[in-house]
Design an enzyme around this catalytic site. Structure first.
Site, PDB file in Angstrom:
ATOM      1  CG  LEU A  80      -1.998  -1.065   1.307  1.00  0.00           C
ATOM      2  CD1 LEU A  80      -2.750  -0.962   2.637  1.00  0.00           C
ATOM      3  CD2 LEU A  80      -2.978  -0.969   0.146  1.00  0.00           C
ATOM      4  CG  ASP A  81       0.491   4.127  -3.056  1.00  0.00           C
ATOM      5  OD1 ASP A  81       1.266   3.240  -3.444  1.00  0.00           O
ATOM      6  OD2 ASP A  81      -0.345   4.683  -3.783  1.00  0.00           O
ATOM      7  CE  LYS A  82       5.547   9.139   4.326  1.00  0.00           C
ATOM      8  NZ  LYS A  82       6.546  10.218   4.107  1.00  0.00           N
ATOM      9  CG  HIS A  91       1.345   5.146  -7.352  1.00  0.00           C
ATOM     10  ND1 HIS A  91       1.518   5.032  -5.989  1.00  0.00           N
ATOM     11  CD2 HIS A  91       2.563   5.497  -7.848  1.00  0.00           C
ATOM     12  CE1 HIS A  91       2.775   5.315  -5.668  1.00  0.00           C
ATOM     13  NE2 HIS A  91       3.425   5.586  -6.777  1.00  0.00           N
ATOM     14  CB  THR A 127      -2.845   3.814   0.706  1.00  0.00           C
ATOM     15  OG1 THR A 127      -2.755   4.609  -0.475  1.00  0.00           O
ATOM     16  CG2 THR A 127      -4.078   2.928   0.622  1.00  0.00           C
TER      17      THR A 127
END
Length: 254
Positions: free
Chosen positions: A100-102, A206, A104
């Site tokens: 997961l993105d930073k 993303h 998110t």
């Protein structure tokens, strides 16, 4: 049980890594150096050593983690806090399933089972992942149709697989500013905003943000709420984790 599988389930490392250790002669079975990863061993009676230390078989582990925003999905980092910093146990050999993105939040799985990771993450397995989002912008019926049929993201003309979009709320920012779990956005009171659920079956970098950007929306909050039919346990506070039950693992693959 195969020797490489035994070592992977004993927190020595991922299966690909432990195969390298075995081929380098770093592993012994009953006192004898073994260099073939596929050798069958008896996990109950054989004595397995790695770097001359006896290996204790831990078995397969599966964790549900409620990822908070602000940490990165990595084993270690010299600048940012990582998801592994939230675990108070030895996580050697355990890895995150996807990422997961930073910024998110939400459901992230951990395991030492490579086959499990493959089944969850590879697009041909068609395991759905659902995300809840807030975004600046609005979505027309045509935009929703585009998302559901596939949109091009990135310069490489990557067409996404068919998705599912469900709109939750839409209006202007000032109507929902108390519901959007981020810091206030300056000068955005009259900015159109929209929230909803986007379900995809792949995991390009993303991807959710890029898909919504392709139809004119800018994501300001993103949270993964489910993988397959496994829902994030909302009683699990951000930054906390727990073991998955057998029933929950089955839910992932419906």
């Amino acid at each position: 049980m195969r020797l490489d599988k035994f070592l992977a389930e004993s927190a020595i490392g991922r299966r690909k890594i432990v195969r390298t250790y075995i081929k380098k002669g770093l592993v012994k079975v009953n006192g004898n150096v073994i260099t073939e990863p596929a050798v069958d061993i008896n996990e109950h009676s054989d004595i397995i050593e790695y770097l001359n230390e006896k290996v204790i078989h831990k078995g397969k582990v599966y964790y549900m983690f409620n990822k908070p925003a602000g940490c990165i999905t990595a084993t270690k980092d010299n600048v940012h806090k990582t998801v592994f910093d939230y675990f108070d146990k030895n996580m050697s050999g355990v890895f995150h399933v996807g990422r997961l993105d930073k910024d998110t939040e939400g459901l992230l799985l951990f395991t030492n089972d490579g086959e499990f990771e493959h089944k969850v993450m590879y697009p041909e397995k068609h395991v759905d992942k659902t995300y809840f989002f807030w975004a600046l912008g609005c979505l027309s019926e045509e935009n929703k149709r585009q998302l559901e049929e596939g949109v091009y993201i990135g310069q490489g003309k990557i067409l996404t697989k068919p998705a599912k979009i469900d709109i939750y709320k839409s209006g202007v920012y000032k109507e929902f500013k108390d519901e959007i779990p981020i810091d206030d956005l300056e000068n955005k009171d009259c900015q159109p905003v929209i929230s909803g659920y986007l379900t995809i079956s792949e995991g390009q970098k993303h991807q959710v943000k890029r898909m919504l950007k392709a139809v004119g929306c800018y994501v300001i909050y993103l949270k993964r709420i489910s993988i397959g039919d496994l829902m994030l346990d909302e009683s699990l506070e951000k930054g906390n984790y727990r073991n998955l039950t057998e029933a929950e693992i089955k839910k992932i693959f419906k």
